[in-house]
Design a protein around this motif. Structure first.
Motif, PDB file in Angstrom:
ATOM      1  N   LYS A  46       1.784  17.404   4.698  1.00  0.00           N
ATOM      2  CA  LYS A  46       1.742  16.025   5.331  1.00  0.00           C
ATOM      3  C   LYS A  46       0.387  15.447   4.747  1.00  0.00           C
ATOM      4  O   LYS A  46      -0.582  16.037   4.799  1.00  0.00           O
ATOM      5  N   MET A  47       0.513  14.004   4.657  1.00  0.00           N
ATOM      6  CA  MET A  47      -0.866  13.530   4.016  1.00  0.00           C
ATOM      7  C   MET A  47      -1.381  13.192   5.258  1.00  0.00           C
ATOM      8  O   MET A  47      -1.062  12.256   5.994  1.00  0.00           O
ATOM      9  N   VAL A  86       0.830  -1.270   0.266  1.00  0.00           N
ATOM     10  CA  VAL A  86       0.211   0.075   0.213  1.00  0.00           C
ATOM     11  C   VAL A  86       0.931   1.261   0.026  1.00  0.00           C
ATOM     12  O   VAL A  86       0.753   2.216  -0.603  1.00  0.00           O
ATOM     13  N   THR A  87       1.998   1.016   0.697  1.00  0.00           N
ATOM     14  CA  THR A  87       2.932   2.344   0.763  1.00  0.00           C
ATOM     15  C   THR A  87       3.640   2.690  -0.655  1.00  0.00           C
ATOM     16  O   THR A  87       3.435   4.066  -0.861  1.00  0.00           O
ATOM     17  N   GLU A  88       3.850   1.579  -1.165  1.00  0.00           N
ATOM     18  CA  GLU A  88       4.244   2.127  -2.551  1.00  0.00           C
ATOM     19  C   GLU A  88       3.353   2.579  -3.671  1.00  0.00           C
ATOM     20  O   GLU A  88       3.537   3.362  -4.223  1.00  0.00           O
ATOM     21  N   PHE A  90       3.963   5.167   7.111  1.00  0.00           N
ATOM     22  CA  PHE A  90       4.280   6.206   6.067  1.00  0.00           C
ATOM     23  C   PHE A  90       5.418   7.065   6.452  1.00  0.00           C
ATOM     24  O   PHE A  90       6.356   7.143   5.551  1.00  0.00           O
ATOM     25  N   ASN A  91       5.533   7.417   7.482  1.00  0.00           N
ATOM     26  CA  ASN A  91       6.599   8.448   8.029  1.00  0.00           C
ATOM     27  C   ASN A  91       7.723   7.923   8.035  1.00  0.00           C
ATOM     28  O   ASN A  91       8.776   8.305   7.424  1.00  0.00           O
ATOM     29  N   ASN A  92       7.807   6.502   8.565  1.00  0.00           N
ATOM     30  CA  ASN A  92       9.216   5.642   8.403  1.00  0.00           C
ATOM     31  C   ASN A  92       9.657   5.628   7.008  1.00  0.00           C
ATOM     32  O   ASN A  92      10.940   5.449   6.720  1.00  0.00           O
TER      33      ASN A  92
END
Ligand code: ASP
Ligand code: MG
Length: 457
Positions: A172-173, A20-22, A125-127
């Motif tokens: 910021k998302m 999902v992150t990608e 996401f932040n990481n």
């Protein structure tokens, strides 16, 4: 801005969350806001935990383990959702102590799923280098009525949410909990199972998104049930009205009510596959326009009962139809399809509940027969009524299968042509129609694994 909603299976474990992150990273230029469901299965576990607490068991073990594992696998801080887990524990103790589980407490218990999954997602996401901020939807303006378990989002929410979203810091998302709201008194509410789709379309409408994306584990909406027609393809584009018609016949991809806010705001809703992110999926748009292919999908609804009511003295009798339908109404039976002839009325009903009583009562005014195990097959697409030769094409291809067609109806709107066959005729009929309208030149990948097997899954 676009809204991207990820369902429970799309965030079921660390691997899925990385995927999902990608997907999100690739779409950062479109300025996404993310809406997320609880990790797969968690909402059910929360309901069970609340019911268990009522019997004195306060041990949400599986819930704790599920989150701990995902958090550990993603390398996130161990105590990331500690506050939520202890809040849940406290609530369960309260339920056990009082021996009472009100709808309000149940909603509160169920809310922890999305509150935790959204924290996990935002932290990851932040990481992963995507600056993100987590928000509980009930803190950013999702106001509902107090109808716990199925609370209705209030119209005024649109403005409040829109205003709040403007205050999200640049760069910021936002990662927002699906499924939740708060009522006037500040109680947390849930908006009905699978409600996160609705959260996403509301958010989309509130911010004037250019698109709402619903990420699932299927290829959008299909030209037919792929367990019946292996050659079924995903439908590139369809109208809201067509999608609603398909949903009525049990195409379970999206409940049309959940996309109403987006449609009202004229925002396209796209159904996409997390596990095949480059596939274009299906886009649903507000307006119907006849497309060259006209027919969008072949669908069916099985296990119907065909009731035939015959009376030689009925026709031309004012009030006869009323006397029939009054009986169905009295027994709470909803009627699907109706056809009349000189001396008979045929109709289909999908439940056998109270059917016997209704038939007995109908028997006092006419001769009644009931045939079970019928299936309504429908060819759906805008413009069907106007299309010359379409009915001929439909019934010619059904005739080739040798199947007997028992009742025909063309909806009052221009959107479907449907007819009744036996349950056992579904496979040949749906395949023949699919072949007639979608070609199916490419050979079947493999023989169908068995519709019944697929059904019982
Ligand atoms: N988690 C909630 C449910 O399982 C809401 C959702 O998934 O959309 O029903
Ligand atoms: Mg879910």
């Amino acid at each position: 801005m676009i809204v991207m909603k990820f369902g429970g299976t799309s965030v079921k474990d660390a691997e899925s969350i990385r995927r999902v992150t990608e997907i999100v990273r690739e779409r950062l230029p479109l300025d996404p806001a993310v809406v997320v469901s609880a990790h797969s299965g968690v909402t059910d576990l929360l309901i069970k935990a609340a019911q268990g607490a009522l019997k004195g068991e306060v041990a949400p073990r599986t819930i704790i383990l599920t989150h701990q594992k995902i958090i550990k696998d993603l390398g996130l801080p161990q105590d990331l959702v500690a506050a939520e887990l202890s809040g849940l524990n406290e609530l369960l103790r309260g339920i056990a102590l009082v021996g009472e589980l009100s709808p309000r407490s149940l909603d509160l218990a169920m809310s922890f799923g999305e509150r935790m999954s959204s924290k996990v997602l935002a932290a990851h996401f932040n990481n992963a280098g995507i600056p993100a901020a987590q928000y509980n939807s009930y803190e950013i303006g999702f106001e509902t009525d107090s109808n716990f378990q199925g609370a209705i989002i209030q119209k005024e929410s649109l403005k409040t949410i829109g205003r709040f979203m403007k205050s999200v810091p640049e760069g910021k998302m936002p990662v927002v909990t699906g499924f939740l709201g708060h009522d006037k008194s500040g109680n947390i509410t849930t908006i009905g199972r699978s409600g996160s789709d609705l959260t996403a379309t509301y958010l989309g409408a509130a911010v004037g998104a250019t698109e709402v994306q619903i990420w699932k584990d299927v290829f959008g909406i299909m030209t037919a049930d792929p367990t019946v027609v292996p050659e079924a393809k995903s439908i590139a584009s369809m109208s809201f009205e067509e999608a609603a018609e398909l949903a009525y016949y049990g195409a379970q991809v999206l409940h049309p009510a959940t996309i109403t806010p987006a449609i009202e705001a004229n925002i396209p809703v796209r159904v996409l596959n997390t596990f095949e992110p480059n596939h274009p999926g299906t886009v649903i748009v507000g307006t119907s326009s006849p497309s060259p292919e006209i027919v969008k999908s072949i669908v069916y609804k099985e296990d119907l009962n065909l009731v035939t009511i015959a009376s030689t003295r009925m026709l031309m009798q004012p009030g006869f139809m009323y006397s029939i339908f009054r009986i169905f109404k009295k027994w709470g039976i909803s009627v699907d399809m109706v056809a009349t002839s000189e001396v008979t009325v045929s109709l289909t009903v999908d439940s056998t509940k109270h059917l016997e009583e209704a038939v007995a009562e109908l028997g006092e005014i006419a001769e009644v027969t009931v045939e079970k195990d019928k299936t309504l097959v429908a060819v759906v697409g805008y413009g069907i009524r106007e299309a010359r030769g379409l009915a001929a094409k439909v019934f010619a291809s059904v005739a080739e299968t040798g199947v007997n067609v028992q009742m025909i109806s063309q909806g009052a709107r221009m959107i479907n042509l449907s007819f009744l066959v036996d349950n056992t005729d579904i496979v040949p009929v749906v395949r023949a129609l699919h072949k007639a309208f979608f070609g199916d030149q490419g050979k079947a990948r493999k023989p169908v694994s068995g519709r019944q097997a697929a059904k019982s899954r």
